[in-house]
Design an enzyme around this catalytic site. Structure first.
Site, short mmCIF file in Angstrom:
data_model
loop_
_atom_site.label_atom_id
_atom_site.label_comp_id
_atom_site.label_asym_id
_atom_site.label_seq_id
_atom_site.Cartn_x
_atom_site.Cartn_y
_atom_site.Cartn_z
N HIS A 98 61.71 -6.81 41.62
CA HIS A 98 59.79 -7.27 41.95
C HIS A 98 59.67 -9.24 41.09
CE1 HIS A 98 58.97 -5.64 38.53
NE2 HIS A 98 57.75 -5.72 38.99
N ASP A 99 60.61 -9.25 40.60
CA ASP A 99 59.93 -10.69 39.75
C ASP A 99 61.10 -11.79 40.14
OD1 ASP A 99 57.15 -8.89 38.51
OD2 ASP A 99 59.19 -8.48 37.35
N ASP A 152 56.52 -1.57 31.21
CA ASP A 152 55.98 -2.75 31.61
C ASP A 152 56.42 -2.82 30.42
OD1 ASP A 152 55.17 -4.55 33.72
OD2 ASP A 152 53.75 -4.69 32.26
N ASP A 212 56.28 3.48 36.79
CA ASP A 212 56.15 2.31 36.36
C ASP A 212 55.07 2.70 35.31
OD1 ASP A 212 55.78 0.02 35.45
OD2 ASP A 212 56.62 -0.47 37.50
N GLU A 227 61.20 -2.41 30.31
CA GLU A 227 61.52 -3.42 30.11
C GLU A 227 61.39 -4.83 29.22
OE1 GLU A 227 59.34 -7.11 33.45
OE2 GLU A 227 58.08 -5.73 32.07
C1 NOJ Z 1 55.81 -7.04 34.27
C2 NOJ Z 1 56.03 -6.96 35.67
O1 NOJ Z 1 57.59 -6.43 36.46
C3 NOJ Z 1 55.69 -8.10 36.92
O2 NOJ Z 1 55.62 -7.56 38.12
C4 NOJ Z 1 53.79 -7.62 36.32
O3 NOJ Z 1 53.50 -9.24 36.80
C5 NOJ Z 1 54.15 -8.74 34.50
N1 NOJ Z 1 54.53 -6.48 33.68
C6 NOJ Z 1 52.69 -7.83 34.05
O4 NOJ Z 1 52.46 -6.57 34.23
#
Ligand code: NOJ
Length: 548
Positions: free
Chosen positions: A337-338, A209, A102, A276
């Protein structure tokens, strides 16, 4: 297992996301680590996946659990050492698995030496590496006003005032995550060096990210209100036209991609760049680049938000397929994970249908750890909550909190599910269902979700039609609205997928495709063998992969 090498690995195989904190603890601190991942590699390999993507492992104060990086070229002691990393990478490669890291280029930790320097004085050479602005007009020394109305994803303004130097810095996440200034060429140069550091160590790619946030409006204009806001998450109360998807981001991405391509060329090993990017399809596909010179895979998150109805999903797939630029390779994501876990969003029965969809659509599938078992969201009591996004916004914590999807992997029915030692407290509580929903139990049960996942991943690997064939939606007669059927075809290989999103049984007529087919996989993991295409029975919540 035979294998058709018709395209690069990142087109053919499945990507498996591991959240390192939650996979396997080996050093007794209740937090997963790199030796833990290495210990479980045979399991990952047995899934039939191609690559592992690790959420951040870098040194970090863990304000946002590693997405606040304090050193881009080392490993946080909580996860292990650089030597542990090298061992893990070698162990992956020995098994033919790729490893994707990542990369978090948009922001650092406020403890990163770059930021410590930047905030130390207005004339520090690194001042301009971050985004500093004067207080808005009308401010007074004891009441500094933020430069504009921009908001943080994690609640509150996107600006924090630095008393010592009298300016605000920008952060669209936590105040502990100051944003880098990509209008300063030194910043990009430093980040490209970070990429080179890991690529030279042998990593196979990056998931980058918040790639669509890297550039902001140079005039720092206010963002307009969002007329469609539902009143829940304040961040969604604005239209983010000045902080997201700015055209100036594309040249930055092309520079990153050029670094990847140089390593691919010089080593003869394909490296992948995944972005992402949460954007509508017409904007998302721009991130492939005009000449295919940006992301190999701009993450397609649309299955996460599209209503789970057969016709809505069919429209999504067709719209996405039609929007892809020439030569662009598709991809699909069911969880991360979000976001809430797929088994909790859809229920266990439809989660199986969803896995079948994910693993039989055209394009690279990404699977979030534990989804192959049907792991569910775990309700986390306020006292045990860890996610800063929830803790910062207690009134909407139950809606925005991400802990429920980050609980420890369920390996077996021993205390803490084998994630950590019995006398150690895991960093997040285990799901209550772990004694029955775990790797050990499901490995032995021929009809489990795990066995379904393995069967689908294996078939996908061995059948060119499934990993690289054309896609075409087909009509199921008599057109039940709750059924989505499609073909995948390559050479003489031809597969028909029939997915029942509903609770009704159907008798379907597909004789326009032939007289007979062979069921290769059914979501119930029982039904197999020859079937008549003129009278195909489809049970409630059933999905079928039929070889024609
Ligand atoms: C996206 C990530 O997937 C998330 O977990 C993170 O909190 C934010 N970007 C900030 O880096």
């Amino acid at each position: 297992m035979s294998r058709d090498h018709g395209g690069p690995w990142w087109q053919q195989g499945v990507i498996y996301q591991i959240y390192p904190r939650s996979f396997q603890d080996t050093d007794g601190d209740g937090v997963g680590d790199l030796p833990g991942i290495q210990r479980r590699l045979d399991y990952v390999h047995s899934l039939g996946v191609e690559a592992i993507w690790l959420s951040p492992i870098y040194p970090s104060p863990m304000a946002d659990f590693g997405y606040d990086v304090a050193d881009y070229t080392d490993v946080d002691p909580i996860f292990g050492t650089l030597e542990d990393f090298d061992r893990l990478l070698a162990a992956c490669h020995q098994r033919g698995l790729k490893l994707i890291l990542d990369l978090v280029p948009n922001h650092t930790s406020d403890q990163h030496p770059w930021f410590l320097e930047s905030r130390s004085s207005r004339d520090n050479p690194k001042r301009d590496w971050y985004i500093w602005r004067d207080p808005a007009p009308g401010s007074s020394p004891d009441r500094p006003l933020p430069p504009n109305n921009w908001r943080s994803f994690f609640g509150g303004p996107a600006w924090t005032y630095d008393e010592a130097t009298g300016q605000f810095y920008l952060h669209q996440f936590l105040k502990e995550q100051p944003e880098l200034n990509y209008r300063n060429p030194e910043v990009l140069a430093a980040m490209l060096d970070v990429m080179r550091f890991w690529l030279a160590r042998g990593v196979d790619g990056f998931r980058v990210d918040v790639l669509w946030l890297l550039m902001k409006d140079p005039e720092f204009r206010d963002e307009p209100p969002n007329p469609d806001w539902d009143g829940v998450d304040p961040h969604q109360g604005l239209l983010h036209i000045h902080t997201q998807n700015r055209p100036e981001v594309h040249p930055i991405i092309r520079r990153m991609r050029a670094v990847m391509d140089a390593f691919t060329r010089n080593t003869g090993r394909e490296r992948v760049m995944i972005g992402e990017i949460y954007l509508p399809i017409p904007d998302l596909v721009n991130y492939y680049g005009e000449n295919g010179d940006e992301c190999h895979l701009p993450f397609n998150f649309h299955l996460l938000d599209t209503p789970w109805q057969a016709q809505a999903v069919r429209r999504l797939v067709d719209t996405y397929e039609a929007a892809l630029p020439a030569g662009a390779w598709p991809n699909w994501v069911l969880g991360n994970h979000d976001r809430s876990r797929v088994a909790s969003r859809l229920g266990q029965a439809q989660a199986r249908v969803a896995q079948m969809l994910l693993l039989t659509l055209r394009g690279t599938p990404t699977c979030y750890y534990g989804d192959e078992l049907g792991m569910e969201d775990v309700p986390i009591p306020l006292a045990q909550m860890q996610d800063p996004r929830a803790l910062n916004q207690p009134e909407i914590a139950h809606l925005v909190g991400r802990d429920p999807a980050r609980t420890p992997m369920q390996w077996d029915d021993s205390p803490h599910a084998g994630f950590c030692a019995p006398d150690v407290e895991p960093w997040l509580p285990l799901a209550a269902d772990f004694p029955s929903r775990n790797v050990e139990v499901q490995s032995q049960n021929p009809t489990s979700m795990l066995r379904l996942f393995q069967a689908l991943a294996c078939l996908r690997r061995t059948e060119p039609a499934l990993h690289r064939g054309r896609y075409r939606a087909v009509e199921a007669v008599p057109h039940p609205a709750s059924v989505f059927a499609y073909l995948r075809e390559h050479g003489t290989g031809r597969f028909l997928m029939v997915l029942n999103f509903g609770q009704a049984e159907h008798l379907l007529d597909f004789r326009h495709l032939g007289a007979q087919g062979t069921i290769r996989v059914s979501t119930d993991m029982r039904t197999q063998g020859p079937v008549s295409l003129a009278e195909l029975p489809l049970a409630p919540n059933q999905g079928l992969v039929i070889q024609l």
